[in-house]
Design an enzyme around this catalytic site. Structure first.
Site, PDB file in Angstrom:
ATOM      1  N   SER A 139       1.059  -1.160   0.565  1.00  0.00           N
ATOM      2  CA  SER A 139      -0.324  -0.194   0.154  1.00  0.00           C
ATOM      3  C   SER A 139       1.091   1.430   0.063  1.00  0.00           C
ATOM      4  CB  SER A 139      -0.980   0.046   1.109  1.00  0.00           C
ATOM      5  OG  SER A 139      -2.098   0.481   1.154  1.00  0.00           O
ATOM      6  N   ASP A 271      -9.868  -3.725  -6.072  1.00  0.00           N
ATOM      7  CA  ASP A 271      -8.851  -2.766  -4.732  1.00  0.00           C
ATOM      8  C   ASP A 271      -9.576  -1.242  -4.731  1.00  0.00           C
ATOM      9  OD1 ASP A 271      -7.031  -1.241  -3.446  1.00  0.00           O
ATOM     10  OD2 ASP A 271      -5.054  -2.161  -4.429  1.00  0.00           O
ATOM     11  N   HIS A 300      -7.061  -5.382  -1.219  1.00  0.00           N
ATOM     12  CA  HIS A 300      -6.497  -5.043  -0.640  1.00  0.00           C
ATOM     13  C   HIS A 300      -5.631  -5.542   1.285  1.00  0.00           C
ATOM     14  CE1 HIS A 300      -4.225  -0.879  -0.758  1.00  0.00           C
ATOM     15  NE2 HIS A 300      -3.658  -0.960   0.476  1.00  0.00           N
TER      16      HIS A 300
END
EC number: 3.1.1.13
Length: 325
Positions: A139, A271, A300
């Site tokens: 991320s 996502d 995610h």
């Protein structure tokens, strides 16, 4: 298999002072001090995991263990918390180092720029300069990874994996459109609410709530992340999130181009932080790059249920590189 990994693989927890901020480091494998280890058995490579936001390194322990096992236990796998996202328990010693010639406190260490410098400061003080690195950013950790390569291009990185990479247009993503007003405009309301609700809460109640939450999310509780309900840590996570929405806008194509040969991008099909169109755009702009689209509907937040699948992908991708070590 998870229970076997938990029993057999050592994980060492440290709290250090890095750039002026308390930092949790979880070290998978028997090596706890690479910087001062001069033995011939010292590993030649470190696998270094940089988490998303919130940067609770404890969430990544099952992933680190799986990866350590799949790479035949030859290389340490370390995970670092973000600055301000972990506080040491009262009975835990905080380690310091005097090795860093740039050891002054980092300006705005809880913000986007400060977190990048925080990771670089850790590598300077705890990892030998000649040790090869595999960086794994998840991320916003992917954004940090790219910025680390940009700021210190001489880092001995042989591969960098950017998992579900939030490296552009964060505020325009489906989740970003919801998070931006909350994190940027109502941040102080969140701070006050969190403080009033959580500060008076007894530690036993917090611990019970966290254990139940971790069970629901299928997250291992080997290193209980009490900081999940610590107002100071939550405020820092929200502060970082607000800066992400404001500053992670344009993809850094120059840095990507310079380091493309060592980068692997892994995008999700479901996502809401970096939708499929972001994958299609970067794939179009860098057709020769190792840019992948997940075919397994992994979310995610892969650390909740898909640690083994992600570790399998990375270990398989590293086979050729690691065979040369």
């Amino acid at each position: 298999m998870d229970s076997e990994l938990k029993e057999e693989i050592p994980v060492h927890e440290e709290f250090i002072l890095c750039g002026g901020a308390e930092t949790q480091v979880l070290k998978c494998g028997p090596w706890t001090d690479l910087f001062h280890d001069q033995s011939v058995k010292r590993p030649k490579l470190l696998i270094f995991i940089i988490p998303g936001n919130p940067g609770f390194s404890a969430f990544y322990v099952p992933f680190a263990k799986a990866l350590y096992s799949l790479t035949n236990r030859r290389f340490p796998v370390w995970t670092i918390s973000h600055a301000g996202h972990a506080l040491a328990p009262k009975d835990k010693k905080i380690l310091t180092t005097s090795e860093d010639s740039n050891a002054q406190e980092i300006k705005d260490i809880y913000g986007l720029n400060g977190q990048i410098e925080h990771k670089l400061a850790f590598l300077r003080t705890h990892v030998p300069k000649d040790m090869k690195l595999v960086l794994i950013g998840h991320s916003i950790g992917s954004y940090f990874t790219l910025q680390m390569l940009k700021r210190v291009p001489e880092l001995p990185v042989i591969r960098a994996f950017l998992l579900f990479p939030t490296i552009e247009r964060m505020s325009e993503s489906p989740n970003g459109r919801i998070a931006t007003p909350l994190l940027c405009w109502f941040r102080y309301v969140l701070y006050v609410t969190g403080y009033l609700l959580l500060k008076p809460c007894p530690e036993t109640i917090k611990s019970l709530l966290i254990r139940r939450g971790l069970q629901v999310m299928n997250l291992e509780n080997e290193f209980s992340p009490l900081n999940i309900l610590e107002p100071f840590c939550l405020a820092n996570a929200a502060y970082l999130g607000g800066q992400e929405m404001m500053e992670v806008v344009k993809r850094d194509d120059e840095t990507i181009k310079e380091h493309l040969c060592k980068l692997t991008f892994y995008y999700g099909t479901i996502d809401p932080w970096c939708p499929k169109e972001y994958y299609e755009d970067i794939k179009k702009d860098f057709p020769e790059g190792d840019i992948r689209l997940c075919e397994k509907n992994i979310p995610h937040a892969f650390i909740t249920h898909f640690n083994q699948e992600m570790a399998d992908m990375i270990a398989d991708s590293l086979k050729d590189d690691l065979s040369k070590m």
